[in-house]
Every structure is written in C-alpha cells, then in structure tokens.
Design a protein around this motif. Structure first.
Motif, short mmCIF file in Angstrom:
data_model
loop_
_atom_site.label_atom_id
_atom_site.label_comp_id
_atom_site.label_asym_id
_atom_site.label_seq_id
_atom_site.Cartn_x
_atom_site.Cartn_y
_atom_site.Cartn_z
N SER A 1 0.85 -1.10 0.25
CA SER A 1 0.02 -0.04 -0.10
C SER A 1 0.94 1.24 -0.10
O SER A 1 0.53 2.27 -0.57
CB SER A 1 -1.01 0.04 1.19
N PHE A 2 2.00 1.18 0.55
CA PHE A 2 2.92 2.28 0.63
C PHE A 2 3.42 2.49 -0.88
O PHE A 2 3.89 3.75 -1.04
CB PHE A 2 3.82 2.16 1.92
N VAL A 3 3.64 1.52 -1.67
CA VAL A 3 4.22 2.10 -2.97
C VAL A 3 3.19 2.94 -3.61
O VAL A 3 3.50 3.98 -4.11
CB VAL A 3 4.01 0.61 -3.82
N PHE A 4 1.70 2.68 -3.53
CA PHE A 4 0.83 3.81 -4.00
C PHE A 4 0.79 4.95 -3.33
O PHE A 4 0.53 6.17 -4.07
CB PHE A 4 -0.39 2.86 -4.23
N TYR A 5 1.08 4.92 -1.98
CA TYR A 5 1.04 6.03 -1.31
C TYR A 5 2.17 7.02 -1.86
O TYR A 5 2.19 8.28 -2.08
CB TYR A 5 1.17 5.67 0.20
N GLU A 6 3.46 6.40 -1.92
CA GLU A 6 4.52 7.36 -2.37
C GLU A 6 4.27 7.74 -3.88
O GLU A 6 5.00 8.70 -3.92
CB GLU A 6 5.98 6.32 -2.04
N SER A 7 3.82 6.92 -4.47
CA SER A 7 3.62 7.40 -6.06
C SER A 7 2.61 8.40 -6.33
O SER A 7 2.56 9.19 -7.20
CB SER A 7 3.13 6.23 -6.87
N LEU A 8 1.87 8.66 -5.16
CA LEU A 8 1.13 9.98 -5.34
C LEU A 8 1.51 11.16 -4.88
O LEU A 8 1.37 12.28 -5.35
CB LEU A 8 -0.09 9.68 -4.17
N LEU A 9 3.15 11.15 -4.37
CA LEU A 9 3.97 12.38 -3.93
C LEU A 9 4.16 13.34 -5.14
O LEU A 9 3.74 14.42 -5.05
CB LEU A 9 4.68 11.88 -3.14
N PRO A 10 4.63 12.72 -6.34
CA PRO A 10 5.14 13.61 -7.51
C PRO A 10 3.85 14.36 -8.26
O PRO A 10 4.03 15.19 -8.43
CB PRO A 10 5.70 12.49 -8.24
N HIS A 11 2.60 13.79 -7.83
CA HIS A 11 1.36 14.33 -8.33
C HIS A 11 0.85 15.45 -7.48
O HIS A 11 0.01 16.00 -7.76
CB HIS A 11 0.33 13.21 -9.02
N LEU A 12 1.27 15.41 -6.19
CA LEU A 12 0.58 16.11 -5.17
C LEU A 12 1.15 17.44 -5.16
O LEU A 12 0.43 18.57 -4.96
CB LEU A 12 0.75 15.35 -3.80
N VAL A 13 2.47 17.77 -5.22
CA VAL A 13 3.06 18.98 -4.94
C VAL A 13 4.24 19.34 -6.26
O VAL A 13 4.76 18.26 -6.89
CB VAL A 13 3.73 19.05 -3.59
N ALA A 14 4.70 20.54 -6.13
CA ALA A 14 5.48 20.97 -7.21
C ALA A 14 6.91 20.56 -6.69
O ALA A 14 7.02 20.21 -5.55
CB ALA A 14 5.71 22.56 -7.37
N PRO A 15 7.87 19.98 -7.68
CA PRO A 15 9.12 19.70 -7.40
C PRO A 15 9.87 20.49 -6.14
O PRO A 15 10.61 19.77 -5.42
CB PRO A 15 9.94 19.72 -8.75
N ASP A 16 9.77 21.61 -6.16
CA ASP A 16 10.44 22.54 -4.73
C ASP A 16 10.13 22.25 -3.80
O ASP A 16 10.56 22.62 -2.63
CB ASP A 16 10.66 23.84 -5.45
N GLN A 17 8.79 21.44 -3.56
CA GLN A 17 8.23 21.12 -2.37
C GLN A 17 8.19 19.68 -1.81
O GLN A 17 7.72 19.54 -0.78
CB GLN A 17 6.82 21.54 -2.59
#
Length: 451
Positions: A138-154
């Motif tokens: 489940s954590f694979v999918f949790y972490e894969s949401l991160l690049p879609h959630l915020v801009a690279p500088d965040q």
C-alpha cells in the motif's frame, strides 16, 4: 472564532511545515495511520510478543532467528510484486484503489494477531508476513502519489512532513498501548492470556482503517494518461509488463535515479535492520519489555520535530548532503548498539536514531521523486519498493546467519556499518541536478494522450 492574525500565523506555520493544503494533510495522515503498524506491530510489541509468547517453546536465539526469517520472506514477496502492481496502477489509473485493497489485507492480518497464543509461532509469523506485504505494498501507491501532489520544489518539505506526522500518529497509539500493557487494571483489562498485547493489535487495525479514510476521500487520483502507442485498446494483463520492460530499459537513461536506487538499496538495508531487529535484539540480551517500548516512544516523539528540522536542513544544504549526515550518524549508532548492555544505553541509542531516521528516509524518497518522470511514478516507485524491500532482506539475514554461527546476534551489529559506508559511496556518485534535468526533459518530450 479564531482571530484573523492568529489564523494567519497558523497558516504560515502550516506552509512552513508543508501542510498548508487539505489534500496534503490527508495524504500525510496515511503515514499517521500506517505508522501505528510500524511502531506497535513491527518494532515494539510483536517482536517481544513473538519471542516471549508465540515462540515461547523455542530457545530465545531460535525465536529471534524465526522473526528474522519472517521479515525476509515478507520483503521478498513485496519485492517481487511491487513493480507489477506499480505499472498496473499507472495503466489502470487506480493508485488509490490498490492502496485501499492492500491496506485492507494488512488490516485484516493485524486483526488476526489477536487470536495468537503461546506456541503459535507459525500462525504469528504468517500473519505478520501478510500484514507486512499489505502495508508495504500500500505504501508503494501512497508514495507514488507524491510527485502528483506538489511541485518539485516542495517535495523535500512535504515528504519530511509526512514522516513527521507519522511519528506523531505511531507514537500516540503506542503510548496508549504501552499504558494498557503495563497497567491493564487501570483500563479494566484482564492481564490473563496476554490480552492487553492482543488488544493492542486490534487497536492498530482500527487506527489504520480510520485514518486511511481522509486520503481516499480528499486526495485526487492522478488523471489516467496513456502514451501515444497505448492510445488504442489497452490490456491490463499485457500493458503493465510492456511498460515494466520500457521502465527497466529507461533506468539506463535516468542514470542518476538508478544510482540513487542502488545507494538506497544498500544504506536502507542498514536502516531497516536497526528498525526491525532492535527490540528483538534488546529482548535477547535481557533488556526489559517496558524499557524497550519506552525507547520506541522516545524515537516516535523526538523523531517528529527532527523530521521537520531535516526538511529545513535540506533547504539549506541540499537533500543529498543531509542524507550523508544521517548515514554518518547511523554508523555511530551501530557502534553504540554493539556495546549496548543496559536500558540507559538503549535510550541513548533511541534518541540518536530519532534525530536521523525520519529525515534520512523522507529525503531519500523526495530525492528519487525529483529525478523520475511523474507520469510513470507508479512504475518507478514500484522499483523503488523493490530496492527498499530487498534492503530489508540482507540485514535480517545477516542476523540469522550470525545466530546460526555464534549463538548470538551481537556480532551482526558492527556488520551493519558496511551498509552505510557502501551506500554513502554510491550516493556520492549521484548527480542530482542532472537527474532532475533528465526527468523534466522526459516529461516535456513525451506526448501524453488522455484516456
């Protein structure tokens, strides 16, 4: 009503911590949810319960060995399935559904630990394996949401915020578990048949389920995007494997990201070994149960501010240098672990771990996320999970071998230093700026066709 100035100060603080948006807070709450499993089950209660109760019919060293083997099996299973699941979630546009499905699998297995009693080491081991597979997948999918959630500088700030929130959540439930394990009469719980510990497992399952809900409700599923050659009929049985082949080949193109994976594979093996074997090792050398759990609480509550501080540190000196500092600290922690004899030694070790554990792992995640194409985040984080889970194989295996050869796991402690040294050497070769440039070029060059 809160005065406007106060609301402004609160908003500024949340922005500084990386938690100023409701969807980001909902995303971070999954770390809060799953950290209860990591603290109460993986780190604090189940290792002790396994050695003293489930495997009470075995010698202490043999019980520790069985625990290490269970960790190895779980890591291998997740390593095998994670890339396939990551690619499938990208193709199907179903990251949140996969997250929920595997989380429910893990929750059910944790609940099943309530039924484990003296001598049930086989049942306990398999329930732990299933729960670990559910949690880590489940954590694979949790972490894969991160690049879609915020801009690279965040990325650095939000990633460390997630770990900090996780420390709070895991620590709060563990504190409650500790209270009713040490003083069950205060809560009207019978101490017979290890009921307080078994009820703690039930509380973890409920906690995990309840705090998973905000992510499912408030975090948007990334839009389903297909590459031009997938714009026709897409087979969910074939396309994920085609994409996996493409991603494997593209790892050579994204050399900095690949080197980051190799470095992470090695040094995270040392980190995960310390996390997963610490309480079993402490139990083996005679440190009391209450002292072990208190030390875990120190890690949780001290780890929260240090994780936030690590995010600030990364903004000043860069994430890569901050990770180097963490690895140097871990080498020192390993030396302390080798000479550890008393509860005081374990408390010192726990505080030192709290300073670097969350920040080092969070910045490793955000570094990798910044060097991969966002539209293939599921696939790349699937491979990230492979490397992460294989990093959970060799350290526990080192403990199992050491016990087999010497009858004690103490000799394995110093060997963990090699993981930090070799990992740091590989990390020194990672060109972060080049990795980010390659990822941005890939995003610009590829033509995505909405499904």
């Amino acid at each position: 009503m809160t005065p406007p100035a106060q609301r402004g100060r609160g908003g500024a603080l949340l922005a500084k911590l990386g938690l100023d948006r409701s969807d980001v807070r909902a995303w971070a709450l999954y770390d809060w949810a799953i950290s209860a499993f990591q603290t109460s089950v993986q780190v604090a209660l189940l290792p002790i319960f396994f050695v003293k109760v489930a495997a009470a019919t075995l010698p202490a060293a043999s019980a520790t060995q069985r625990w290490a083997i269970a960790n190895t099996i779980a890591a291998l299973v997740v390593a095998i399935i994670s890339p396939i699941l990551g690619a499938l979630s990208d193709v199907a546009g179903a990251k949140k559904r996969f997250l929920a499905g595997f989380a429910l699998l893990g929750i059910a297995a944790v609940f099943g630990l309530f039924f484990v009693n003296r001598g049930d080491h086989v049942l306990a081991a398999w329930l732990y394996v299933i729960a670990t597979v559910g949690a880590t997948a489940s954590f694979v999918f949790y972490e894969s949401l991160l690049p879609h959630l915020v801009a690279p500088d965040q990325l650095d700030r939000v990633s460390t915020a997630g770990y900090a929130v996780g420390y709070i959540g895991g620590g709060l439930l563990l504190a409650l578990n500790l209270a009713w394990v040490l003083s069950p009469a205060t809560f009207g719980i019978s101490p017979d048949n290890n009921l307080p510990v078994r009820l703690s497992f039930v509380s973890v399952a409920v906690w995990w389920f309840v705090f998973m809900i905000p992510l499912l409700r408030h975090v948007k599923e990334p839009p389903l995007m297909r590459e031009p050659d997938e714009s026709g009929t897409v087979s969910l049985l074939v396309t994920p494997f085609v994409r996996l082949g493409e991603t494997l080949r593209s790892l050579r193109t994204f050399k900095p990201a690949f080197l980051m994976l190799l470095a992470f594979l090695v040094y995270n093996d040392g980190i995960q070994t310390i996390i997963r074997m610490a309480t079993a090792y402490g139990t083996e050398i005679g440190i009391g149960e209450s002292s072990l759990i208190t030390a875990i609480l120190i890690v949780q509550f001290a780890g929260m501010p240090f994780s936030f501080l690590y995010g600030q540190l990364a903004e000043r000196i860069g994430a890569k240098r901050a990770v180097f500092l963490g690895l140097l600290a871990y080498a020192g922690i390993s030396v302390i672990g080798y000479f550890m004899k008393s509860a005081r030694d374990f408390y010192i070790l726990a505080f030192l771990v709290s300073m670097v554990q969350g920040g080092t792992q969070a910045l490793s995640r955000s570094l990798f996320a910044s060097m991969i194409p966002a539209h293939k985040s599921g696939e790349f984080f699937g491979f990230y999970s492979v490397f992460e889970k294989f990093a959970s194989v060799f350290g526990p295996l080192l403990f199992a071998i050491a016990i087999e050869q010497t009858g004690s796991s103490r000799s394995a402690i110093l060997g963990v230093i090699a993981f930090f040294a070799i990992g740091a050497l590989i990390l020194s070769r990672v060109d972060v700026a080049e990795g980010r440039r390659l990822a941005q070029e890939a995003e610009r060059a590829i033509r995505i066709v909405p499904s």
